[in-house]
Design a protein around this motif. Structure first.
Motif, PDB file in Angstrom:
ATOM      1  N   SER A 174      11.884  -5.349   6.287  1.00 48.84           N
ATOM      2  CA  SER A 174      13.236  -5.275   6.838  1.00 48.84           C
ATOM      3  C   SER A 174      14.282  -5.879   5.909  1.00 48.84           C
ATOM      4  CB  SER A 174      13.289  -5.916   8.213  1.00 48.84           C
ATOM      5  OG  SER A 174      12.471  -7.041   8.253  1.00 48.84           O
ATOM      6  N   ILE A 175      13.848  -6.701   4.941  1.00 51.20           N
ATOM      7  CA  ILE A 175      14.808  -7.218   3.961  1.00 51.20           C
ATOM      8  C   ILE A 175      15.496  -6.054   3.233  1.00 51.20           C
ATOM      9  CG2 ILE A 175      14.954  -8.364   1.723  1.00 51.20           C
ATOM     10  CD1 ILE A 175      14.849 -10.283   4.003  1.00 51.20           C
ATOM     11  N   PHE A 176      14.674  -5.062   2.899  1.00 57.56           N
ATOM     12  CA  PHE A 176      15.247  -3.902   2.200  1.00 57.56           C
ATOM     13  C   PHE A 176      16.266  -3.188   3.077  1.00 57.56           C
ATOM     14  CE2 PHE A 176      11.352  -4.658  -0.113  1.00 57.56           C
ATOM     15  CZ  PHE A 176      11.772  -4.520  -1.430  1.00 57.56           C
ATOM     16  N   MET A 177      15.944  -3.122   4.360  1.00 59.79           N
ATOM     17  CA  MET A 177      16.888  -2.483   5.261  1.00 59.79           C
ATOM     18  C   MET A 177      18.188  -3.281   5.297  1.00 59.79           C
ATOM     19  SD  MET A 177      16.533  -1.361   9.211  1.00 59.79           S
ATOM     20  CE  MET A 177      16.346  -2.928   9.959  1.00 59.79           C
ATOM     21  N   LEU A 178      18.071  -4.589   5.320  1.00 62.62           N
ATOM     22  CA  LEU A 178      19.281  -5.418   5.376  1.00 62.62           C
ATOM     23  C   LEU A 178      20.150  -5.159   4.150  1.00 62.62           C
ATOM     24  CD1 LEU A 178      20.817  -7.595   6.875  1.00 62.62           C
ATOM     25  CD2 LEU A 178      19.615  -9.311   5.513  1.00 62.62           C
ATOM     26  N   ILE A 179      19.528  -5.081   2.980  1.00 58.80           N
ATOM     27  CA  ILE A 179      20.308  -4.794   1.767  1.00 58.80           C
ATOM     28  C   ILE A 179      21.006  -3.453   1.903  1.00 58.80           C
ATOM     29  CG2 ILE A 179      20.140  -4.377  -0.711  1.00 58.80           C
ATOM     30  CD1 ILE A 179      17.676  -6.272  -0.663  1.00 58.80           C
ATOM     31  N   GLY A 180      20.263  -2.474   2.417  1.00 56.98           N
ATOM     32  CA  GLY A 180      20.855  -1.152   2.625  1.00 56.98           C
ATOM     33  C   GLY A 180      22.036  -1.211   3.569  1.00 56.98           C
ATOM     34  N   LEU A 181      21.870  -1.985   4.648  1.00 62.90           N
ATOM     35  CA  LEU A 181      22.942  -2.070   5.637  1.00 62.90           C
ATOM     36  C   LEU A 181      24.167  -2.750   5.040  1.00 62.90           C
ATOM     37  CD1 LEU A 181      21.001  -2.991   8.891  1.00 62.90           C
ATOM     38  CD2 LEU A 181      21.892  -0.775   8.174  1.00 62.90           C
ATOM     39  N   ILE A 182      23.948  -3.775   4.208  1.00 68.29           N
ATOM     40  CA  ILE A 182      25.086  -4.459   3.578  1.00 68.29           C
ATOM     41  C   ILE A 182      25.828  -3.486   2.660  1.00 68.29           C
ATOM     42  CG2 ILE A 182      25.713  -6.290   1.951  1.00 68.29           C
ATOM     43  CD1 ILE A 182      23.392  -7.918   3.166  1.00 68.29           C
ATOM     44  N   TYR A 183      25.061  -2.678   1.937  1.00 66.82           N
ATOM     45  CA  TYR A 183      25.713  -1.691   1.078  1.00 66.82           C
ATOM     46  C   TYR A 183      26.573  -0.750   1.902  1.00 66.82           C
ATOM     47  CZ  TYR A 183      26.427   1.980  -2.312  1.00 66.82           C
ATOM     48  OH  TYR A 183      27.015   2.886  -3.138  1.00 66.82           O
ATOM     49  N   LEU A 184      25.987  -0.290   3.011  1.00 65.26           N
ATOM     50  CA  LEU A 184      26.733   0.636   3.864  1.00 65.26           C
ATOM     51  C   LEU A 184      27.994  -0.027   4.428  1.00 65.26           C
ATOM     52  CD1 LEU A 184      23.817   2.383   5.775  1.00 65.26           C
ATOM     53  CD2 LEU A 184      25.520   3.503   4.335  1.00 65.26           C
ATOM     54  N   TYR A 185      27.867  -1.291   4.765  1.00 67.72           N
ATOM     55  CA  TYR A 185      29.016  -2.011   5.310  1.00 67.72           C
ATOM     56  C   TYR A 185      30.123  -2.109   4.270  1.00 67.72           C
ATOM     57  CZ  TYR A 185      31.881  -5.929   6.781  1.00 67.72           C
ATOM     58  OH  TYR A 185      32.945  -6.728   7.106  1.00 67.72           O
ATOM     59  N   LEU A 186      29.744  -2.422   3.042  1.00 71.11           N
ATOM     60  CA  LEU A 186      30.747  -2.537   1.993  1.00 71.11           C
ATOM     61  C   LEU A 186      31.460  -1.211   1.790  1.00 71.11           C
ATOM     62  CD1 LEU A 186      28.786  -4.732  -0.550  1.00 71.11           C
ATOM     63  CD2 LEU A 186      30.609  -5.414   1.043  1.00 71.11           C
ATOM     64  N   LYS A 187      30.727  -0.149   2.010  1.00 70.50           N
ATOM     65  CA  LYS A 187      31.276   1.184   1.790  1.00 70.50           C
ATOM     66  C   LYS A 187      32.150   1.620   2.970  1.00 70.50           C
ATOM     67  CE  LYS A 187      30.564   5.288  -0.401  1.00 70.50           C
ATOM     68  NZ  LYS A 187      30.306   5.753  -1.718  1.00 70.50           N
ATOM     69  N   ALA A 188      31.664   1.376   4.194  1.00 73.85           N
ATOM     70  CA  ALA A 188      32.345   1.922   5.374  1.00 73.85           C
ATOM     71  C   ALA A 188      33.175   0.883   6.092  1.00 73.85           C
ATOM     72  CB  ALA A 188      31.317   2.506   6.340  1.00 73.85           C
ATOM     73  N   GLY A 189      32.906  -0.410   5.848  1.00 72.05           N
ATOM     74  CA  GLY A 189      33.656  -1.457   6.522  1.00 72.05           C
ATOM     75  C   GLY A 189      33.240  -1.654   7.962  1.00 72.05           C
ATOM     76  N   THR A 190      32.131  -1.094   8.341  1.00 74.90           N
ATOM     77  CA  THR A 190      31.668  -1.272   9.721  1.00 74.90           C
ATOM     78  C   THR A 190      30.156  -1.139   9.762  1.00 74.90           C
ATOM     79  OG1 THR A 190      31.719  -0.395  11.958  1.00 74.90           O
ATOM     80  CG2 THR A 190      32.007   1.175  10.192  1.00 74.90           C
ATOM     81  N   PHE A 191      29.590  -1.672  10.842  1.00 72.84           N
ATOM     82  CA  PHE A 191      28.157  -1.496  11.057  1.00 72.84           C
ATOM     83  C   PHE A 191      27.889  -0.481  12.170  1.00 72.84           C
ATOM     84  CE2 PHE A 191      27.842  -5.748   9.013  1.00 72.84           C
ATOM     85  CZ  PHE A 191      26.885  -5.448   8.071  1.00 72.84           C
ATOM     86  N   ASP A 192      28.948   0.146  12.645  1.00 79.32           N
ATOM     87  CA  ASP A 192      28.794   1.069  13.762  1.00 79.32           C
ATOM     88  C   ASP A 192      27.973   2.292  13.325  1.00 79.32           C
ATOM     89  OD1 ASP A 192      29.256   2.173  16.323  1.00 79.32           O
ATOM     90  OD2 ASP A 192      30.697   3.534  15.360  1.00 79.32           O
ATOM     91  N   LEU A 193      26.880   2.528  14.029  1.00 81.69           N
ATOM     92  CA  LEU A 193      25.965   3.589  13.606  1.00 81.69           C
ATOM     93  C   LEU A 193      26.615   4.966  13.645  1.00 81.69           C
ATOM     94  CD1 LEU A 193      22.576   2.490  15.173  1.00 81.69           C
ATOM     95  CD2 LEU A 193      23.121   2.740  12.762  1.00 81.69           C
ATOM     96  N   HIS A 194      27.476   5.164  14.627  1.00 81.87           N
ATOM     97  CA  HIS A 194      28.115   6.466  14.755  1.00 81.87           C
ATOM     98  C   HIS A 194      28.995   6.758  13.540  1.00 81.87           C
ATOM     99  CE1 HIS A 194      29.038   9.912  17.165  1.00 81.87           C
ATOM    100  NE2 HIS A 194      30.332   9.754  16.941  1.00 81.87           N
ATOM    101  N   THR A 195      29.715   5.726  13.115  1.00 85.06           N
ATOM    102  CA  THR A 195      30.568   5.891  11.939  1.00 85.06           C
ATOM    103  C   THR A 195      29.723   6.077  10.683  1.00 85.06           C
ATOM    104  OG1 THR A 195      31.954   4.260  13.031  1.00 85.06           O
ATOM    105  CG2 THR A 195      32.610   4.923  10.812  1.00 85.06           C
ATOM    106  N   LEU A 196      28.653   5.308  10.589  1.00 77.49           N
ATOM    107  CA  LEU A 196      27.803   5.413   9.399  1.00 77.49           C
ATOM    108  C   LEU A 196      27.193   6.808   9.283  1.00 77.49           C
ATOM    109  CD1 LEU A 196      25.932   1.981   9.384  1.00 77.49           C
ATOM    110  CD2 LEU A 196      27.981   2.666   8.116  1.00 77.49           C
ATOM    111  N   ALA A 197      26.902   7.420  10.445  1.00 77.07           N
ATOM    112  CA  ALA A 197      26.310   8.751  10.410  1.00 77.07           C
ATOM    113  C   ALA A 197      27.259   9.769   9.791  1.00 77.07           C
ATOM    114  CB  ALA A 197      25.927   9.184  11.828  1.00 77.07           C
ATOM    115  N   ALA A 198      28.551   9.500   9.921  1.00 78.37           N
ATOM    116  CA  ALA A 198      29.528  10.452   9.382  1.00 78.37           C
ATOM    117  C   ALA A 198      29.959  10.109   7.962  1.00 78.37           C
ATOM    118  CB  ALA A 198      30.756  10.485  10.301  1.00 78.37           C
TER     119      ALA A 198
END
Lengths: 502, 675
Positions: A174-198
């Motif tokens: 899950s550490i790898f997932m956390l890194i992935g999620l942080i990257y996504l957050y930096l990119k999208a500015g949110t952790f909302d799954l619906h937004t990330l899907a788009a």
């Protein structure tokens, strides 16, 4: 209208664990009854999801959203669709059965055991409701703690090795997932799954993220070759721990693929689908052979879990070949539904199998197949259930074990007949390892004199086995209600797969 | 007149109700209660099945095809539970429930002393339910349900005496070999869905002609004809269930089960499910000459070569078991030459006379206090006349003496194979002709050894009690009986008589309509070019003429020859059997070892599978993944940490030295960069 149903579901068992703990070791019976009350209440509350939920609507429902960590824009966001509801009901159903199953079996600090179970249940429900990636991650990690404790305290002789292996294995993933999620957050500015899907992502980004998610969820499912924690964890875990682990926890891996890999990185998922499919088929064939030669019943069932979960990942990832390759949305839905039904069914069947092994273990204090033989002579009613669940484990039609495998094999034939060929091999190898075990444990004349002293199941054990049997048969005879519950959500998911992000 | 849903539901569910009552309340309702409820269920089911047959034949009721409930529905795909009842189904329903009813009655006598009495009744009723679900299905999903459910009951019944190591070996073997067949069958169903887009029979058959010209891409530049792929895959399922070569190995071992189920499941009904299935799928099979040739060659091989093994068996039930394998081969050959109605016709007559032979063998086994070895029998005819006469009737039908039912069905098959021009039909014709000779050899041998000649047992009346325990029939020396053999009670002989009647007569009355009168109607589809039975119809001038003509045919000549040989050997010159055995020792060994097929399978698949599993486990999981990767990486971390720990020596001058060294390196680095 009351719109905190999901919060109630999550926190009822977690908070309910407090009075159970307070009952203390001096009043074990009070602790047991309180725990049962909480589990039953949670189950009843979860049933209220059904009338509240509109199965025709593919949108996430019963939404709750509050700002949680404002500086990071993290929300306490909950919502469910049909897939989540099915898994939540599985969790609350199994939640009661593990409490009842542990009743007098756990004599050492029962209040703590029961409390850990309740906390675990609440956290798992949280995983299935979270719509915010960070909240999901918190639940995903937090549930390791009660399981770590369950194995580490109430486990067998090698419990420390097993529980550490379990913890580090899953934590590393899950550490790898956390890194992935942080990257996504930096990119999208949110952790909302619906937004990330788009969120549009390049192929390179998607590939990195895909593997980050893959490692996290593959360990959880578990997929070959990161499955070796499972047999050890199962062997050492107390019966209830094994039941929850097999019945619910493994499903979180499959659920993760559906919520993260597919919507967020669809193109990379398509690109690497072959890898997941290949690993799934390896799980069916290779693990099938490994299961065949196990001498410990729990290890055998643990390996069989790996093989059965192979159908889940197979069903999910052939969807890409079907939607994007063959352009057949309905076939993809068939495979995806098959994967989902397989998840629920495996929850019942593996839970029941581990319960059966626990029942025998409580009497003979060994899990080794060679110590048994002729159990049917002294425990005919138990034998009935054991054969029923063994047949379900072999995928006999009329039991739940058949439904998912059938649908996945049908769908994979369209994706590629060779995939179907390897997947269908489970018919042979699954029956071989399961029924060979049945032959050596249940049938035959009694050779070990201790077997002759084994007592028939009592009312409490019968209750648990009957509940599992009812679920296994109901789902096998009439799967349509479950499929209907998930239909809109699965359709939505499959349609999402068709959309390219690049 | 139309068929009603409630009647059909009652037919299917009545045995299930009996099963549940006898199974779960067995202790409460007792032995009498258990056999009463299950027999009542079967009476209802059988009576209504006859009524349905009447409605559909005489009453002109159209075929019934309705879904009861939706099993799943996903997009354009769905599967339901429902019934398709046309003439083919109605005939099967009557055969299944009739034989099952008689077996239920017979069981009262056969299992009288068994502790598992209620459990046995529960199982055979469950079997009847499953078999009815199979034949009444209107879609592939339910077909597969029935298919596997009968396999489950077969598993439970072969292992009924679960203390016997041989029984629990045989039931596992039966289940797994059947699973090999089901593996193909499931892929066949998947192929049907892939090419024809539905699991519903009606839709599939309507769309089947569209298969022509479609192919399945196997590799980059290799494609197989779609109808052939479907046909062969589905037939692999039939090879498991109907014990066709090379998946036949489970059936002889299944004789470990009590005799009533050998009659019901492993002769009359379950093993014919594959035949029924192929006949039902005739619209698909008709599209592929290749698949049909495959079916024919497999069937022909089984018809001859498994029959040969029957000649060397000494166990009375095993003779009948090998005979069943051989007769299933005949039915399969008939399917392979597109004579589907011939196959189903033989299925029906065979159900009667083979159930009769099995139940007769069971009656002999009761009389012999569970001795099954024919070498310790002989001369039983005077002790048990009803069993003797009825078994002779069954035997005459089996060897196809004109006018018996077996003659009509078997002769029609041989004629049809002779008339066929399909690839492999020459080989098949040889096999079925030679098979007729072989059938007569083992059948007459069995009858002579059992009922005629000298008594090869002795009666030792010292025990003085009638104890004959199924689990322990070894407390007498072979050939020693505690009591003289006697005729079995009426619950045993009545089913024999009721089966002897159709074994003699049913063929005479039904061959005309069933084979040559188009009785099956739409249920069986044959392309004009393949219609061998249609060609034969021109030569058919009534059942009596066919039988009279039968006396002058090749098969009858071969049977007569076999009769002469066996009569001479077993009635007049018993020592000769041993001499022949010695003279043909190598051949005898080949047959006695069953062509070594079982041995090879056991070595390769059972032992080989376990070896492969051990290899995967020890080399893959334990050594590579856990040893090298998981614990290996933990070990590396540990070693590095151990090395690092040495650096933390705790001596001030070590640290001071390290600091100075660091400073020098740092300054040196700056200096180099500055250059």
């Amino acid at each position: 209208m009351f719109n905190h149903l999901l919060s109630l579901l999550i926190w009822l068992p977690v908070v309910g664990a407090v009075p159970v703990l307070l009952a203390g070791s001096a009043r074990p019976n009070l602790a047991r009854w309180l725990a049962l009350l909480m589990a039953v209440l949670t189950f009843v509350v979860s049933l209220f999801l059904l009338p509240q939920f509109n199965a025709a609507d593919s949108a996430m429902q019963l939404t709750e959203s509050h700002m949680w960590i404002a500086s990071l824009g993290v929300h306490y966001g909950l919502a469910v669709d049909g897939i989540s509801i099915a898994l939540i009901l599985l969790t609350t159903f199994v939640g009661i059965l593990v409490i009842v199953g542990a009743w007098e079996v756990i004599q050492d600090k029962p209040h703590q055991y029961m409390a850990a179970m309740l906390v675990l249940e609440g956290l798992m429900i949280g995983v299935f409701c979270a719509t915010d990636a960070l909240l999901f991650y918190v639940f995903f990690e937090a549930m390791l703690i009660p399981m770590f404790i369950l194995i580490g305290i109430w486990g067998g002789p090698r419990r420390v090795y097993a529980t550490l292996k379990f913890f580090i294995y899953t934590f590393l993933g899950s550490i790898f997932m956390l890194i992935g999620l942080i990257y996504l957050y930096l990119k999208a500015g949110t952790f909302d799954l619906h937004t990330l899907a788009a969120l549009p992502l390049t192929m390179q980004e998607q590939s990195w993220l895909f593997f980050a998610f893959l490692i996290a969820f593959a360990v959880k499912v578990p997929m070959v070759p990161v499955h070796t924690w499972l047999p050890d964890a199962h062997v050492e875990a107390p019966t209830g721990g094994s039941v929850v682990l097999a019945a619910v926890m493994l499903k979180i891996g499959g659920y993760g693929f559906l919520r993260f890999s597919l919507p967020i990185v669809p193109d990379a998922s398509e690109h690497f689908a072959w890898l997941v499919i290949a690993l799934s088929l390896v799980a069916v064939v290779y693990i099938g052979y490994v299961a065949l030669v196990q001498e410990d019943m729990k290890k055998l069932v643990a390996y069989s879990s790996v093989a059965h979960m192979g159908f889940v990942t197979l069903g999910i990832f052939i969807a890409f070949m079907l939607v994007r390759g063959a352009g057949d949305v309905d076939m993809a839905k068939l495979g995806m539904q098959g994967a989902m039904v397989q998840m629920i069914s495996h929850g019942f069947v593996s839970g029941a199998m581990f319960t059966c092994i626990g029942v025998m273990y409580d009497r003979l204090h060994t899990r080794s197949i060679k110590d048994y033989g002729g159990v049917i002579n002294v425990m005919p009613w138990f034998g009935f259930f054991y054969v029923l669940f063994a047949m379900a484990n072999s995928g006999l039609p009329g039991t739940s074990g058949f439904v998912g495998e059938f649908m996945v094999v049908l769908a994979s034939f369209k994706a590629n007949p060779w995939i179907a060929l390897f997947a269908a091999f489970t018919l042979i190898i699954g029956a071989a390892y399961t029924l060979w075990m049945v032959k050596r444990v249940l049938w035959g004349d009694i050779t070990n004199p201790h077997v002759r002293e084994m007592k028939e199941i009592n009312g409490r054990e019968a209750f648990v086995l009957i509940a599992f049997a009812a679920a296994v048969l109901a789902l096998g005879i009439w799967p349509q209600p479950l499929i209907h519950l998930m239909d809109a959500s699965v359709s939505q998911l499959v349609q999402q797969l068709a959309v390219h992000k690049i | 007149m139309t068929l009603s849903t409630s009647i059909l539901l009652t037919i299917a569910l009545a045995p299930l109700v009996g099963c549940l009552l006898a199974g779960f309340l067995g202790k409460q309702i007792g032995r009498v209660g258990a056999h009463s409820v299950t027999i009542l269920g079967l009476l209802v089911s059988c009576g209504l099945s006859f009524y349905v047959l009447y409605q559909i034949t005489a009453g002109g009721a159209p075929a019934y095809n309705h879904n009861l409930y939706t099993w799943f529905e996903i997009g354009r795909f769905s599967a339901s539970v429902g019934f398709l009842v046309d003439r083919l189904t109605a005939m099967m329903m009557v055969v299944v429930t009739f034989v099952s009813l008689l077996v239920h009655v017979y069981t009262i006598g056969y299992m009288a002393d068994d502790d598992g009495y209620q459990r046995f009744f529960s199982y055979i009723s469950l079997f009847t339910f499953s078999m009815l679900m199979l034949v009444m299905s209107n879609n592939f999903m339910q077909l597969f349900f029935g298919w596997e459910a009968v396999g489950l009951v077969s598993y439970l019944l072969i292992g009924f005496w679960y203390k016997r190591p041989t029984a629990i070996f045989a039931n596992l073997k039966a289940f797994l070999v059947n699973r090999v067949g089901d593996f193909g069958f499931l892929l066949g169903i998947a192929a049907v869905l892939y090419f024809l887009g539905s699991l519903d029979y009606q839709t599939v058959f309507a769309a089947a002609p569209g298969l022509v010209g479609k192919t399945l891409q196997i590799t980059q530049n290799h494609a197989w004809d779609a109808a052939t792929v479907i046909g062969v895959l589905l037939f692999i399922g039939a090879m498991g269930k109907s014990a066709q070569v090379p998946l036949h190995v489970w059936l002889p071992d299944s004789m470990e089960g009590p005799t009533p189920i050998s009659a019901l499941i492993h002769a009359a009904t379950m093993v014919t499910a594959g035949i029924f299935m192929v006949a039902r799928m005739s619209p698909i099979y008709e599209l592929s000459q290749g698949a049909l040739s495959f079916v024919m060659v497999i069937g022909a091989t089984g018809a001859l070569f498994t029959g040969l093994i029957g000649i060397v068996q000494n166990d009375i039930k095993r003779v009948v078991a090998y005979s069943t394998l051989s007769q299933l081969g005949y039915m399969t050959v008939a399917l392979g030459v597109s004579a589907y109605s011939g196959a189903v016709f033989h299925l029906m007559t065979h159900a009667f006379f083979k159930a009769l032979l099995f139940l007769g063998a069971g009656s002999v086994i009761i009389a012999m206090h569970h001795e099954q070895d024919m070498r310790y029998m002989g001369g039983l005819r005077k002790y048990m006349p009803i069993t003797w006469i009825t078994m002779w009737i069954g035997s005459l039908a089996l060897v196809a003496i004109p006018f018996t039912s077996g003659f009509y069905s078997k002769d029609a098959i041989i004629e049809a194979v002779g008339a066929s021009h399909r690839w492999g039909s020459g080989y098949a014709y040889f096999c079925v002709l030679a098979g007729a000779f072989v059938t007569a050899l083992y059948t007459f041998r069995q009858m002579y050894l059992t009922f005629h000649g000298k008594e090869r047992f002795t009666v030792v009346e010292h025990h003085g009690h009638g104890h004959h325990d199924h689990d322990d029939h070894g407390h007498h020396k072979p050939g020693e009986l505690a009591h003289a053999p006697h005729e079995s009670p009426w619950v045993v002989t009545l089913p024999l008589i009721l089966l002897a009647i159709p074994s003699l007569l049913v063929g005479f009355f039904t061959i005309g309509p069933m084979l040559f009168g188009g009785w099956f109607g739409q249920a069986i589809h044959v392309e004009e070019a393949n219609n061998v039975l249609g060609e034969l119809a021109g030569e058919f001038h009534g059942a009596a003429a066919m039988a009279l003509h039968g006396f002058w045919s090749w098969p009858f000549g071969l049977v007569a020859l076999a009769f002469v040989i066996t009569t001479y050997i077993y009635l007049f010159n018993p020592a000769m059997a041993g001499k022949i055995k010695t003279a043909f020792k190598p051949l005898w060994t080949v047959l006695d070892r069953k062509y070594w097929v079982d041995d090879v399978y056991f070595a390769v698949f059972a032992r080989g599978g376990v070896k492969l599993g051990r290899l995967f486990w020890k080399a893959g999981d334990a050594a590579v993944i856990d040893g090298a990767l998981v614990n290996g990486s933990a070990g590396v971390v540990q070693r590095i940490a151990a090395g690092m720990r040495k650096l933390q020596s705790g001596y001030l001058y070590h640290y001071a030295f390290a600091m100075i060294l660091g400073l020098i390196l740092l300054l040196g680095g700056f200096w180099l960069v500055g250059q």
